[in-house]
Design a protein around this motif. Structure first.
Motif, short mmCIF file in Angstrom:
data_model
loop_
_atom_site.label_atom_id
_atom_site.label_comp_id
_atom_site.label_asym_id
_atom_site.label_seq_id
_atom_site.Cartn_x
_atom_site.Cartn_y
_atom_site.Cartn_z
N SER A 1 32.68 9.38 24.62
CA SER A 1 33.38 8.28 25.28
C SER A 1 32.89 6.98 24.68
CB SER A 1 33.15 8.31 26.79
OG SER A 1 31.80 8.11 27.10
N GLY B 1 45.34 2.62 20.57
CA GLY B 1 44.86 4.00 20.44
C GLY B 1 43.63 4.07 19.56
N TYR B 2 43.09 5.28 19.48
CA TYR B 2 41.83 5.50 18.77
C TYR B 2 41.91 6.76 17.93
CZ TYR B 2 40.30 2.12 22.20
OH TYR B 2 40.20 1.00 22.96
N ASN B 3 41.22 6.73 16.81
CA ASN B 3 41.01 7.92 16.00
C ASN B 3 39.54 8.30 16.10
OD1 ASN B 3 43.62 8.47 14.88
ND2 ASN B 3 43.37 6.67 13.58
N ASN C 1 41.14 14.15 15.45
CA ASN C 1 42.25 14.14 16.41
C ASN C 1 43.57 14.15 15.65
OD1 ASN C 1 41.51 11.42 15.64
ND2 ASN C 1 42.87 10.65 17.23
N GLY D 1 45.02 8.81 19.95
CA GLY D 1 44.72 8.96 21.36
C GLY D 1 44.56 7.62 22.05
N SER E 1 43.27 7.32 25.06
CA SER E 1 42.09 7.43 25.92
C SER E 1 40.83 6.97 25.18
CB SER E 1 41.92 8.87 26.37
OG SER E 1 40.72 9.05 27.08
N THR E 2 39.83 6.54 25.95
CA THR E 2 38.53 6.18 25.38
C THR E 2 37.55 7.34 25.56
OG1 THR E 2 37.89 5.08 27.42
CG2 THR E 2 38.86 3.70 25.69
N TYR F 1 37.05 11.74 24.28
CA TYR F 1 37.54 12.85 23.46
C TYR F 1 36.54 14.00 23.59
CZ TYR F 1 39.36 15.43 19.43
OH TYR F 1 39.90 16.38 18.62
N THR G 1 34.40 6.33 15.73
CA THR G 1 35.80 6.12 16.12
C THR G 1 36.32 4.87 15.43
OG1 THR G 1 35.22 4.81 18.07
CG2 THR G 1 35.46 7.18 18.39
#
Length: 83
Positions: free
Chosen positions: A10, A19-21, A36, A40, A42-43, A45, A60
């Motif tokens: 997190s 979003g995030y990778n 991923n 995503g 969300s914070t 994974y 990330t």
């Protein structure tokens, strides 16, 4: 059957990010591979594709609405117990 392992990650929300990778490497400092399959929002994974007795390194990146990706975050390490 060997025990299954996972790593729960997190991070803090980045201003302007849509979003995030998430990237994983096997040595500190990289190289890293994106893990991923889709961007995503969300914070958090969960990485379930790991093996016991290994160390993994995660970073990330944040992606904005124009598709621009930030540099890597600070690295975090997870050491998985041997089976």
């Amino acid at each position: 059957m060997p025990p299954s392992h996972s790593v729960n990650l997190s991070w803090n929300d980045a201003s302007g990010a849509v979003g995030y990778n998430v990237y994983r490497g096997s040595q500190s400092g990289g190289p890293y591979a994106k893990i991923n399959s889709v961007l995503g929002a969300s914070t958090a994974y969960t990485d379930g594709a790991i093996q016991g007795g290994q160390a993994y390194y995660y970073v990330t990146t944040a992606v904005d609405s124009a598709g621009a990706q930030s540099g890597y975050s600070n690295e975090t390490q997870a050491v998985i117990p041997s089976p």
